[in-house]
Structures are given as structure tokens and as C-alpha cells.
Design a protein around this motif. Sequence first.
Motif, PDB file in Angstrom:
ATOM      1  N   LEU A  23     -17.818  -2.169   2.930  1.00 23.83           N
ATOM      2  CA  LEU A  23     -16.447  -1.775   3.274  1.00 23.83           C
ATOM      3  C   LEU A  23     -15.369  -2.569   2.540  1.00 23.83           C
ATOM      4  CD1 LEU A  23     -15.231   0.485   4.881  1.00 23.83           C
ATOM      5  CD2 LEU A  23     -15.130  -1.000   6.851  1.00 23.83           C
ATOM      6  N   PRO A  24     -15.474  -3.893   2.429  1.00 23.59           N
ATOM      7  CA  PRO A  24     -14.447  -4.608   1.659  1.00 23.59           C
ATOM      8  C   PRO A  24     -14.385  -4.164   0.191  1.00 23.59           C
ATOM      9  CG  PRO A  24     -15.624  -6.134   3.064  1.00 23.59           C
ATOM     10  CD  PRO A  24     -16.367  -4.832   3.125  1.00 23.59           C
ATOM     11  N   PRO A  29      -8.521  -3.107  -4.105  1.00 21.75           N
ATOM     12  CA  PRO A  29      -7.555  -2.348  -4.915  1.00 21.75           C
ATOM     13  C   PRO A  29      -7.982  -2.114  -6.360  1.00 21.75           C
ATOM     14  CG  PRO A  29      -6.414  -3.984  -3.596  1.00 21.75           C
ATOM     15  CD  PRO A  29      -7.895  -4.260  -3.451  1.00 21.75           C
ATOM     16  N   LYS A  30      -8.867  -2.920  -6.895  1.00 25.67           N
ATOM     17  CA  LYS A  30      -9.284  -2.729  -8.292  1.00 25.67           C
ATOM     18  C   LYS A  30     -10.035  -1.410  -8.489  1.00 25.67           C
ATOM     19  CE  LYS A  30     -13.776  -5.029  -8.488  1.00 25.67           C
ATOM     20  NZ  LYS A  30     -14.551  -6.117  -9.012  1.00 25.67           N
ATOM     21  N   HIS A  31     -10.549  -0.833  -7.418  1.00 25.82           N
ATOM     22  CA  HIS A  31     -11.251   0.447  -7.524  1.00 25.82           C
ATOM     23  C   HIS A  31     -10.296   1.643  -7.485  1.00 25.82           C
ATOM     24  CE1 HIS A  31     -14.978  -1.685  -7.423  1.00 25.82           C
ATOM     25  NE2 HIS A  31     -14.742  -2.162  -6.207  1.00 25.82           N
ATOM     26  N   GLN A  38       2.973  -3.695   0.682  1.00 23.88           N
ATOM     27  CA  GLN A  38       3.831  -4.710   0.082  1.00 23.88           C
ATOM     28  C   GLN A  38       4.178  -5.813   1.074  1.00 23.88           C
ATOM     29  OE1 GLN A  38       7.258  -3.157  -1.940  1.00 23.88           O
ATOM     30  NE2 GLN A  38       6.061  -1.676  -3.081  1.00 23.88           N
ATOM     31  N   ALA A  39       4.414  -5.451   2.315  1.00 18.88           N
ATOM     32  CA  ALA A  39       4.840  -6.427   3.316  1.00 18.88           C
ATOM     33  C   ALA A  39       3.671  -7.203   3.925  1.00 18.88           C
ATOM     34  CB  ALA A  39       5.632  -5.736   4.419  1.00 18.88           C
ATOM     35  N   HIS A  40       2.491  -6.600   3.951  1.00 16.51           N
ATOM     36  CA  HIS A  40       1.309  -7.232   4.552  1.00 16.51           C
ATOM     37  C   HIS A  40       0.118  -6.990   3.635  1.00 16.51           C
ATOM     38  CE1 HIS A  40       3.490  -7.738   8.323  1.00 16.51           C
ATOM     39  NE2 HIS A  40       3.908  -6.496   8.180  1.00 16.51           N
ATOM     40  N   LYS A  41      -0.211  -7.971   2.826  1.00  8.80           N
ATOM     41  CA  LYS A  41      -1.251  -7.802   1.804  1.00  8.80           C
ATOM     42  C   LYS A  41      -2.650  -7.588   2.382  1.00  8.80           C
ATOM     43  CE  LYS A  41       1.494  -8.186  -1.686  1.00  8.80           C
ATOM     44  NZ  LYS A  41       1.892  -6.989  -2.380  1.00  8.80           N
ATOM     45  N   VAL A  48      -1.654   6.246  -4.191  1.00  4.74           N
ATOM     46  CA  VAL A  48      -1.048   7.526  -4.550  1.00  4.74           C
ATOM     47  C   VAL A  48      -2.024   8.358  -5.377  1.00  4.74           C
ATOM     48  CG1 VAL A  48       0.828   8.594  -5.873  1.00  4.74           C
ATOM     49  CG2 VAL A  48       1.285   6.595  -4.442  1.00  4.74           C
ATOM     50  N   SER A  49      -2.786   7.718  -6.251  1.00  4.69           N
ATOM     51  CA  SER A  49      -3.706   8.462  -7.115  1.00  4.69           C
ATOM     52  C   SER A  49      -4.891   9.054  -6.352  1.00  4.69           C
ATOM     53  CB  SER A  49      -4.222   7.570  -8.248  1.00  4.69           C
ATOM     54  OG  SER A  49      -4.962   6.498  -7.728  1.00  4.69           O
ATOM     55  N   SER A  50      -5.160   8.544  -5.143  1.00  6.32           N
ATOM     56  CA  SER A  50      -6.275   9.098  -4.381  1.00  6.32           C
ATOM     57  C   SER A  50      -5.828  10.128  -3.349  1.00  6.32           C
ATOM     58  CB  SER A  50      -7.071   7.978  -3.699  1.00  6.32           C
ATOM     59  OG  SER A  50      -6.296   7.343  -2.725  1.00  6.32           O
ATOM     60  N   CYS A  51      -4.527  10.369  -3.248  1.00  6.34           N
ATOM     61  CA  CYS A  51      -3.998  11.346  -2.290  1.00  6.34           C
ATOM     62  C   CYS A  51      -2.975  12.234  -2.971  1.00  6.34           C
ATOM     63  CB  CYS A  51      -3.323  10.648  -1.116  1.00  6.34           C
ATOM     64  SG  CYS A  51      -4.452   9.695  -0.124  1.00  6.34           S
ATOM     65  N   SER A  52      -3.151  13.512  -2.824  1.00 12.19           N
ATOM     66  CA  SER A  52      -2.196  14.465  -3.375  1.00 12.19           C
ATOM     67  C   SER A  52      -2.377  15.788  -2.672  1.00 12.19           C
ATOM     68  CB  SER A  52      -2.432  14.625  -4.884  1.00 12.19           C
ATOM     69  OG  SER A  52      -1.620  15.641  -5.397  1.00 12.19           O
TER      70      SER A  52
END
Length: 140
Positions: A23-24, A29-31, A38-41, A48-52
Amino acid sequence: NVVFEGEGGSGEGLIREWITLVLPQIFNPKHGYFVSCQAHKNRFHPSVSSCSSSGGASGKGDVMTDLMMRFAGRMVGLALAYQIPVGVSLSSAMIKSLANLEIEWNDGCLEELEPEVYQSLTRLSKYSENELEEAGLSFV
């Protein structure tokens, strides 16, 4: 059932280990499937690229991305079912979306994802109608 090649063992322990290993990596994010807020890393939401709205879950109509997003959902479900802490959290917007709850611009979700956009909208919401017109911002 989960079986590690070359290793003995069975039961929930292997499932727990497999989930905590996999799961991690899915949320890394590299995948490109998920990005951190942005507020909570430590909170994640789909990139965006995985949802459209075109081509399934992925913006490219990519079958592999669609399958990976489905797999991610199932893995999160297993982690919840087995009560396994995995070190990743979902964004408030994603949780509300999964719960089929309405997301508002001022409910904290946008602030978590896009703090600058949230701050701009907050400032705009305090403008009077005259101030908005003077700034050339008329909304229908």
C-alpha cells in the motif's frame, strides 16, 4: 490467501505484511497515481493524471492506470477490514467523495489540497458586489 515464495507461513500475518509493504508503494507519488496534499504531506489524493472525465479513471484512457486505481481501492478496503495502520491517509476531499458527501469550497477540503486557491476564494467571498464589479469580476 497470500503466500511468499520460499517462505513458510499462513494466515492474517502474511496478509498484514503484504498490505503494509504494497500500500505505501501504491501511494508513493513517484508512481503518479496519488499526490500528497499541499497543506498535509502525509495525506494523499488521486493525481490529476490518474483522474479524468474521459477514458475511465485515467486521463489517458490508460487501462493499467484504471486497474491500479481499482487495486488501490481494494487494498485500502483490505487495510480497513483488517484494521491495519499503513502510514498513509486519504485527503478530506477523497474521504468525502467516497462517502458520497458534497464538497464545498469552504469545508476545509480545498484548503488542504490547494491552500493558495482557498485563500483567494476566501478573500473574494468577503468582497461586496460593488468591489467585485470594480475588479471586473461579475459572477452569474
